[in-house]
Design an enzyme around this catalytic site. Structure first.
Site, mmCIF file in Angstrom:
data_model
loop_
_atom_site.group_PDB
_atom_site.id
_atom_site.type_symbol
_atom_site.label_atom_id
_atom_site.label_comp_id
_atom_site.label_asym_id
_atom_site.label_seq_id
_atom_site.Cartn_x
_atom_site.Cartn_y
_atom_site.Cartn_z
ATOM 1 N N LYS A 96 0.846 -1.196 0.000
ATOM 2 C CA LYS A 96 0.000 0.000 0.000
ATOM 3 C C LYS A 96 0.880 1.244 0.000
ATOM 4 C CE LYS A 96 -3.021 2.670 3.121
ATOM 5 N NZ LYS A 96 -3.715 2.705 4.428
ATOM 6 N N LYS B 295 -9.891 13.546 7.716
ATOM 7 C CA LYS B 295 -9.363 13.365 9.063
ATOM 8 C C LYS B 295 -9.240 14.736 9.730
ATOM 9 C CE LYS B 295 -6.403 9.399 7.777
ATOM 10 N NZ LYS B 295 -6.811 8.298 8.665
ATOM 11 N N ARG C 4 -7.400 -0.525 1.340
ATOM 12 C CA ARG C 4 -7.881 -1.830 0.863
ATOM 13 C C ARG C 4 -8.341 -1.753 -0.586
ATOM 14 N NH1 ARG C 4 -12.135 -1.959 5.635
ATOM 15 N NH2 ARG C 4 -10.309 -0.997 6.579
HETATM 16 ZN ZN ZN Z 1 -7.344 6.272 5.180
#
Ligand code: ZN
Length: 494
Positions: free
Chosen positions: A257, A269, A343
């Protein structure tokens, strides 16, 4: 300032301004005679030094000696604990790092002697040494480059493979540098330059590099990478390094990743969650540096290193919650959290590997979940696998390499898509419905959904592992290069 780390035999004492000796307290105490060659010092001086060390004042001692040549040298001795549970490496790599950070002078050439019980402690100790000397800095204070000579000295006389250790150390520091580099400097374009540089360094090994980028991803069906990365100025990319030595009997694909920066996307965030998100590409850095180190140290397998690179940016072009992305596996994902982006890019990566590269083993590695902190702690990565033997192999390799791991629950029947990621309009959502149900494992099972082919079920011939390094990839606001040493160990074990 750049510190060059050189592993091997050490120059004579009087050629360097400082010598640092560290080791487990028990090892240093019982093998005082193995302390540095102090032949140029008078015996009574050595005794005075040792008695000072062993009177309980073992934190750190500095002694300044006038050598016969007239030059002065400083000797620092520091010890650390040797208590180890069965879930640890043969030596505390983290204490090697912290002890050196406290003990080594901040400037000037230095030699370090790490006293080891045996050679089985060497790789962990070397990784610990490497983590004490990070490469990246933007501090403006001027200081000059220096050389740090490191001798891993075993008291039982067993021999240390300094050539391989040098390769591992270079890889750990390379990966750490990438993790530490700001997203302003390390965007997908400059990251690809780093990948091309690795490719160039490995030219004589016949390594090939394929890069799929930007609209090619969209047109090629890489809905995860394109969806996550299309909002950024620097477009996303899938980089595939290939190494196919003659007579290889096993094919491994490592998938990392590489989220250059994770703002969370439109599920943004906050001020507490975003700082530090430059490190969200630690998995890809482990793959890149691990790939190079594995080949330089003589890997005999077919090896593929896949880097899933994207910046999860906030923009009018950014992917949205409620969007549906089609992953390269062909499966559709309804987005219910743009901050669960890793993911999605990994889904493309493992799908590409399993569709086109015919791997026997797929290992993906990622700073994937905050849940990993809770599941296996800050020192151990979480290891999810469809194959119990592979799981055990990775945990054992972790202990030898200094990159510790612990198994996390593998139970796809209990953590199924229908239960964990139900969607009315797509094959699955991307963020779990129930956060109180093995979330770290559930994230790995999401990635598992995108392994293409019918031989990736537990017990079938395809072996797959998912390694979550969210916690151990960073320590004290520094990248650790976690995964590089583990990959090298696996390259030579599997
Ligand atoms: Zn994230």
């Amino acid at each position: 300032m750049t510190s060059t780390l050189l592993f091997g035999s050490v120059a004579a004492l009087d050629q360097l301004p400082a010598t640092v000796v560290i080791g487990e307290k028990t090892t240093v105490e019982s093998h005082a005679e193995a302390l540095p060659h102090l032949s140029s010092l008078k015996q009574d001086v050595v005794h005075e030094l040792l008695s000072a060390i062993f009177d309980g004042t073992t934190e750190s001692l500095a002694h300044h000696y006038k050598l016969p040549s007239g030059s002065r040298t400083s000797l620092f001795v520091s010890t650390f604990g040797s208590e180890l549970s069965r879930n640890n490496a043969p030596i505390r790599g983290d204490l090697v790092t912290s002890t050196l950070q406290k003990t080594v002078p901040k400037s000037g050439d230095v030699r370090i002697i790490v006293l080891l019980k045996s050679a089985n402690q060497a790789v962990t100790a070397a990784v610990g040494v490497s983590r004490a000397f990070p490469l990246y800095t933007r501090k403006t204070a001027k200081s000059s480059d220096r050389k740090i000579h490191v001798e891993l000295r075993t008291v039982d006389g067993s021999s240390v493979d300094n050539a391989r250790i040098q390769i591992i150390s270079n890889g750990v520091r390379f990966a750490s540098r990438l993790v530490d580099t700001t997203p302003f400097e390390l965007n997908t374009d400059t990251y690809l330059e780093e990948v091309k540089a690795v490719h160039a360094r490995l030219a004589s090994h016949g390594v090939e590099l394929t890069i799929i980028r930007d609209r090619e991803l969209e047109q090629g069906g890489f809905g995860g990478l394109w969806g996550v990365g299309k909002g950024a100025d620097h477009p996303p990319a899938l980089a595939i390094l290939s190494y196919k030595p003659a007579d290889a009997k096993l094919t491994m694909a490592w998938v990392g990743k590489g989220i250059i920066y994770d703002t969370g996307g439109l599920t943004i965030k906050g001020k507490d969650g975003m700082p530090g998100m430059k490190t969200d590409m630690g998995g890809s850095a482990a793959v890149l540096a691990g790939f190079e180190a594995a080949i330089l140290s003589g890997c005999k397998h077919n090896l593929y290193g896949l880097l899933c690179l994207a910046e999860n940016a906030v923009d009018s072009r950014s992917f949205k919650n409620d969007d549906i992305l089609t992953i390269y596996s062909g499966k559709t994902v309804e987005i219910n959290n743009t901050d669960a982006e890793g993911r999605l890019v990994l889904g493309d990566g493992v799908a590409y590997a399993t569709k086109h590269l015919n791997p026997d083993i797929v290992i993906d590695i990622a700073t994937l979940t905050g849940a990993q902190f809770i599941t296996t702690g800050k020192a151990h990565c979480g290891v999810l696998s469809n194959n119990e033997e592979l799981e055990r192999t990775i945990i054992a390799a972790g202990k030898r390499s200094g990159d510790l791991g612990f198994p996390i629950l593998y139970a796809p029947e209990l953590l199924s898509v229908a239960k964990m990621y139900p969607s009315e309009v797509a094959d699955m959502k991307n963020s779990v419905k129930d956060r109180m149900n093995a979330q770290c494992s559930a994230a790995g099972h999401f990635v598992e959904q995108h392994l293409v082919g019918d031989h990736w079920k537990e017990g079938a011939r395809g072996r797959w592992a998912h390694i979550d390094i969210a916690a151990p990839s960073v320590s004290n606001e520094r990248g650790t290069g976690f995964g590089v040493s583990l990959f090298v160990e696996l390259a030579h074990t599997l």
